[in-house]
Design a protein around this motif. Structure first.
Motif, PDB file in Angstrom:
ATOM      1  N   LYS A  68      76.134  78.678 -11.489  1.00 50.73           N
ATOM      2  CA  LYS A  68      77.162  77.846 -12.098  1.00 50.73           C
ATOM      3  C   LYS A  68      77.362  76.574 -11.286  1.00 50.73           C
ATOM      4  N   ASP A  69      77.306  76.714  -9.973  1.00 53.35           N
ATOM      5  CA  ASP A  69      77.527  75.560  -9.106  1.00 53.35           C
ATOM      6  C   ASP A  69      76.441  74.514  -9.303  1.00 53.35           C
ATOM      7  N   GLN A  70      75.186  74.963  -9.392  1.00 51.77           N
ATOM      8  CA  GLN A  70      74.085  74.013  -9.584  1.00 51.77           C
ATOM      9  C   GLN A  70      74.209  73.285 -10.923  1.00 51.77           C
ATOM     10  N   LEU A  71      74.546  74.004 -11.977  1.00 49.82           N
ATOM     11  CA  LEU A  71      74.676  73.378 -13.286  1.00 49.82           C
ATOM     12  C   LEU A  71      75.841  72.404 -13.321  1.00 49.82           C
ATOM     13  N   THR A  72      76.941  72.756 -12.635  1.00 48.62           N
ATOM     14  CA  THR A  72      78.087  71.852 -12.587  1.00 48.62           C
ATOM     15  C   THR A  72      77.731  70.569 -11.847  1.00 48.62           C
ATOM     16  N   LYS A  73      76.937  70.700 -10.789  1.00 49.08           N
ATOM     17  CA  LYS A  73      76.505  69.508 -10.041  1.00 49.08           C
ATOM     18  C   LYS A  73      75.594  68.631 -10.904  1.00 49.08           C
ATOM     19  N   ILE A  74      74.692  69.269 -11.702  1.00 49.91           N
ATOM     20  CA  ILE A  74      73.825  68.488 -12.589  1.00 49.91           C
ATOM     21  C   ILE A  74      74.666  67.704 -13.577  1.00 49.91           C
ATOM     22  N   PHE A  75      75.692  68.351 -14.144  1.00 50.55           N
ATOM     23  CA  PHE A  75      76.580  67.668 -15.076  1.00 50.55           C
ATOM     24  C   PHE A  75      77.235  66.452 -14.411  1.00 50.55           C
ATOM     25  N   ALA A  76      77.761  66.651 -13.188  1.00 48.48           N
ATOM     26  CA  ALA A  76      78.463  65.573 -12.501  1.00 48.48           C
ATOM     27  C   ALA A  76      77.524  64.424 -12.149  1.00 48.48           C
ATOM     28  N   LEU A  77      76.322  64.772 -11.666  1.00 50.69           N
ATOM     29  CA  LEU A  77      75.357  63.727 -11.319  1.00 50.69           C
ATOM     30  C   LEU A  77      74.985  62.902 -12.547  1.00 50.69           C
ATOM     31  N   GLU A  78      74.781  63.564 -13.655  1.00 52.59           N
ATOM     32  CA  GLU A  78      74.335  62.858 -14.852  1.00 52.59           C
ATOM     33  C   GLU A  78      75.451  61.993 -15.433  1.00 52.59           C
ATOM     34  N   ILE A  79      76.680  62.527 -15.479  1.00 52.03           N
ATOM     35  CA  ILE A  79      77.749  61.728 -16.074  1.00 52.03           C
ATOM     36  C   ILE A  79      78.088  60.538 -15.184  1.00 52.03           C
ATOM     37  N   ASP A  80      77.967  60.699 -13.865  1.00 57.16           N
ATOM     38  CA  ASP A  80      78.166  59.562 -12.960  1.00 57.16           C
ATOM     39  C   ASP A  80      77.102  58.494 -13.196  1.00 57.16           C
ATOM     40  N   ALA A  81      75.837  58.942 -13.358  1.00 57.46           N
ATOM     41  CA  ALA A  81      74.754  57.982 -13.583  1.00 57.46           C
ATOM     42  C   ALA A  81      74.948  57.248 -14.901  1.00 57.46           C
ATOM     43  N   MET A  82      75.374  57.962 -15.927  1.00 54.17           N
ATOM     44  CA  MET A  82      75.609  57.329 -17.221  1.00 54.17           C
ATOM     45  C   MET A  82      76.762  56.333 -17.144  1.00 54.17           C
ATOM     46  N   ARG A  83      77.835  56.708 -16.442  1.00 57.49           N
ATOM     47  CA  ARG A  83      78.968  55.796 -16.303  1.00 57.49           C
ATOM     48  C   ARG A  83      78.572  54.535 -15.547  1.00 57.49           C
ATOM     49  N   THR A  94      88.552  57.713 -22.368  1.00 52.37           N
ATOM     50  CA  THR A  94      88.288  56.399 -21.791  1.00 52.37           C
ATOM     51  C   THR A  94      87.238  56.552 -20.729  1.00 52.37           C
ATOM     52  N   ALA A  95      86.665  55.431 -20.338  1.00 52.59           N
ATOM     53  CA  ALA A  95      85.597  55.474 -19.341  1.00 52.59           C
ATOM     54  C   ALA A  95      86.103  55.918 -17.989  1.00 52.59           C
ATOM     55  N   SER A  96      87.409  55.928 -17.782  1.00 50.42           N
ATOM     56  CA  SER A  96      87.928  56.290 -16.474  1.00 50.42           C
ATOM     57  C   SER A  96      88.463  57.706 -16.424  1.00 50.42           C
ATOM     58  N   ASP A  97      88.341  58.475 -17.505  1.00 50.63           N
ATOM     59  CA  ASP A  97      88.847  59.838 -17.482  1.00 50.63           C
ATOM     60  C   ASP A  97      88.132  60.648 -16.411  1.00 50.63           C
ATOM     61  N   PRO A  98      88.846  61.475 -15.646  1.00 52.36           N
ATOM     62  CA  PRO A  98      88.197  62.320 -14.648  1.00 52.36           C
ATOM     63  C   PRO A  98      87.372  63.406 -15.323  1.00 52.36           C
ATOM     64  N   VAL A  99      86.359  63.888 -14.631  1.00 53.90           N
ATOM     65  CA  VAL A  99      85.492  64.930 -15.149  1.00 53.90           C
ATOM     66  C   VAL A  99      86.200  66.262 -15.024  1.00 53.90           C
ATOM     67  N   GLU A 100      86.358  66.955 -16.145  1.00 57.51           N
ATOM     68  CA  GLU A 100      86.974  68.266 -16.118  1.00 57.51           C
ATOM     69  C   GLU A 100      86.083  69.232 -16.896  1.00 57.51           C
ATOM     70  N   PRO A 101      84.981  69.664 -16.302  1.00 54.02           N
ATOM     71  CA  PRO A 101      84.027  70.473 -17.050  1.00 54.02           C
ATOM     72  C   PRO A 101      84.549  71.833 -17.461  1.00 54.02           C
ATOM     73  N   SER A 102      85.583  72.341 -16.811  1.00 55.14           N
ATOM     74  CA  SER A 102      86.043  73.678 -17.143  1.00 55.14           C
ATOM     75  C   SER A 102      87.097  73.674 -18.222  1.00 55.14           C
ATOM     76  N   LYS A 103      87.562  72.507 -18.646  1.00 53.41           N
ATOM     77  CA  LYS A 103      88.636  72.406 -19.627  1.00 53.41           C
ATOM     78  C   LYS A 103      88.055  72.175 -21.014  1.00 53.41           C
TER      79      LYS A 103
END
Length: 672
Positions: free
Chosen positions: A23-38, A233-242
């Motif tokens: 779960k931790d690895q997948l969550t990190k992939i999500f965060a890395l990708e959304i940061d890169a897209m932003r 909005t583009a500034s919303d914090p990442v909340e993958p568990s919500k």
């Protein structure tokens, strides 16, 4: 779920040291990708502001539409071909989740393009930019490169891209100037909660609540998530568990799919044919009906009672069935009536008897035929799914024979030249036969009809078989003082495609041999078909091309033993094109004559089909191979002259060539 668990077990068996994604690895992939897209989106905005503008609304509109496509890829994966038609569940889900009706075509196009790339990656045919990004992210978090891990990482990246693009679609032309509020600081990757990201994955026949229970780490608990564009909005914090508001396809309103009893297959195949009536030839529709009948027999053989019980095993059983049957079984009404099991047994018996006699009969359909059958099965199963029937997932990977390279295709078809075709016109059909019913016995009578004129037309013009067997009398027309053949869709048959609609010159040799006089005689008698002997008034479906094949090929095989090439009528079409090419005719003109669309920009966009005057000059380059035939007074077949059904058209098999109802031609008509 069972399919994915089986894949997991196979993965662990083949690669016992491969670690599953945490779960931790997948969550990190999500965060890395959304940061890169932003970062990428912000760079575009910054570049626009530097030029003193803001990004056009069209650009943000495209971001939003692509975001919806990525949301569907995340929700459904890439193995499912979705329907975006008005009234489909996906169409309704997108509208309920906030998409506009005008967005649907662009979303569908993007979804299919991305899906096709993913399928090519899965089959190892390509290595798309998205796959390179997936592998890069997996390397960043130390994730082993396995098929299951690729799927899990891809899902997180689809979700991240969807979140970022949908958030970027908010128009920033009216920025808030109240001050004080700053963009919330993005959480460090290591500090992001490890709860699994939301991931919609609805099983085909499961209720939404059932689809959320998956008892392995790689198949995580799911909660459908598509945030509305107005709330992000583009500034919303990442909340993958919500979990965000649900996609409509996974809402509690979705009805479970129904099981279709095997007895309902016939009705559904007719609905599929009706859906494609403007795209399919009757041959294609017939092939689909035959295939569904065979597949139903396979399912009954395995004890299947409804569509929900179909598994990959049954698709594989159908493929194996094709390997153990006589390749020409379809020509025998008796064999066509057998069940799949009976057909395999009978095929084996015939092959064994032939071997005892010193002959060899190879069992199994040709690869091209198997590919066509599996393609038709794919059409049918997708139709069932689209009609809201339960059909578990299937694949043809590893079952479908490969399509031969173009270089091999060139070698598969014989291309007889003029010298090879010339002996055909020495048969009694052309030089004189004993009587109408004996076209292979030499005599003094020449009858004008399909057996006489069609081989000449195929040799000198190279058309498709049905294009000429289905001609009407009124389609022989005069243009600018020259006789021509108008090929178009009519009441007898369709044409293959738009470029098949064309005007061809009547060859000079057919004019010399009184083809126009033949047409005029048919008009005098009131016939509408150019070759009426190929039609039966007793059949609902009458393929004149098949009828001509049955009339001509056996006669040619008897008259030219060991000489006739395989697929003789189609071979004439290939030989015609090959002869003109070697005579220096351009490929574009050959394509126009043959009713094919060229691949160059000049052929498809900048030029019209070749004109009739030039075509007359071009076909004259084909050597004269009927010059030894003398023109004969027009004499129609007796049943055509008397406007009676042909001898083969009896209502029962016992009526053929001797109708007991008094329609047999008089003997005097046979020997005028």
């Amino acid at each position: 779920m069972a399919r994915r668990l089986n894949a997991l077990l196979l993965q662990l068996e083949l690669m016992p040291m491969a670690r599953m994604a945490t779960k931790d690895q997948l969550t990190k992939i999500f965060a890395l990708e959304i940061d890169a897209m932003r970062d990428e989106i912000e760079a575009l905005d910054r570049s626009a502001r530097r030029r003193g503008t803001l990004r056009d609304p069209e650009h943000r509109e495209a971001d939003r539409q692509v975001g919806w496509a990525y949301r569907l890829l995340h929700a459904y994966g890439t193995t499912v071909e979705l329907s975006f038609d008005d009234g489909s569940e996906v169409h309704a889900a997108l509208l309920e989740a906030g998409a506009e009706p005008g967005d649907i075509p662009f979303i569908a196009s993007t979804y299919r393009s991305e899906r096709q790339g993913a399928l090519s990656d899965r089959e190892g045919r390509t290595r798309s930019p998205f796959l390179r990004d997936v592998l890069h992210r997996m390397g960043q978090v130390g994730l082993d490169d396995t098929a299951l891990n690729r799927d899990a990482a891809s899902e997180e990246m689809y979700r991240a891209r969807a979140d970022a693009l949908l958030a970027s679609a908010v128009d920033p032309r009216k920025p808030k100037l109240s001050g004080g509020a700053q963009e919330p600081e993005r959480a460090p990757i290591d500090a992001i909660p490890v709860a699994p990201p939301a991931k919609p994955r609805l099983l085909w026949n499961a209720d939404p609540e059932e689809a959320a229970v998956v008892p392995v780490a790689a198949v995580r608990q799911v909660t459908p998530s598509i945030p509305p564009t107005s709330a992000a909005t583009a500034s919303d914090p990442v909340e993958p568990s919500k979990p965000a508001p649900a996609l409509a396809v996974a809402s509690s309103k979705t009805k479970a799919r129904k099981d279709l009893p095997l007895s309902g297959f016939d009705e559904q195949v007719e609905k599929l044919v009706a859906n494609n009536q403007d795209q399919w030839e009757e041959d294609t529709a017939s092939d689909v009906r035959v295939l569904v009948g065979i597949f139903r027999g396979i399912l009954e053989e395995h004890g299947v009672t409804h569509s929900g019980e179909i598994t990959q095993e049954h698709v594989a059983a159908l493929r194996q069935h094709f390997n153990h049957i006589l390749p020409n079984y379809g020509r025998s009404p008796r064999l066509r009536r057998l069940s799949p099991h009976q057909l395999r047994e009978e095929s084996r018996r015939v092959a064994d008897d032939a071997e005892k006699d010193g002959r060899t009969i190879r069992l199994g359909l040709k690869p091209a035929t198997i590919r066509r059958h599996l393609g038709n099965l794919d059409h049918f199963l997708k139709h069932l799914r689209s009609s809201h029937f339960m059909v578990p997932e299937w694949t043809f990977e590893g079952l479908r024979p490969r399509k031969p390279p173009k270089g091999e295709v060139r070698l598969q078809q014989v291309k007889p030249g003029p010298d090879d075709v010339r002996p055909v016109f020495d048969m009694p059909i052309f030089k004189g036969r004993e009587r109408a019913e004996k076209p292979d016995v030499p005599g003094d009578l020449v009858f004008h009809g399909s057996l006489y004129f069609l081989p000449m037309l195929y040799s000198y013009l190279g058309p498709r078989r049905n294009e000429f067997t289905g001609l009407l009398v009124d389609e022989i027309v005069e243009r600018d003082g020259h006789w021509a053949i108008q090929i178009k869709a009519n009441a007898v048959r369709r044409i293959k495609n738009a470029q098949s609609h064309r005007l061809l010159p009547v060859p000079d040799e057919l004019l010399r041999l009184k083809f126009i006089e033949y047409v005029q005689r048919l008009k005098e008698l009131g016939h509408t078909r150019l070759f009426p002997e190929l039609h039966s008034p007793y059949l609902k479906r009458n393929d004149p091309g098949d009828r001509f094949y049955k009339d001509f090929v056996p006669v040619a095989q008897r008259c030219l033993p060991g000489v006739l090439w395989e697929r003789p009528i189609h071979a004439l079409r290939h030989g015609f094109a090959d002869t003109l090419k070697n005579a220096g005719v351009s490929e574009g003109v050959i394509e126009d004559l043959s009713g094919r669309l060229g691949e160059t920009e000049t052929a498809t966009r900048y030029t019209n089909p070749t004109g009739l005057a030039l075509l007359r000059l071009i076909i004259s380059r084909y050597p004269v191979i009927t010059g030894h035939l003398e023109p004969q007074p027009i004499q129609l077949l007796p049943w055509v002259e008397q406007k009676l059904p042909p001898p083969w058209a009896g209502k029962k098999s016992g009526d053929r060539f001797g109708d007991k109802r008094g329609t047999r031609p008089k003997k005097s008509a046979h020997k005028k």
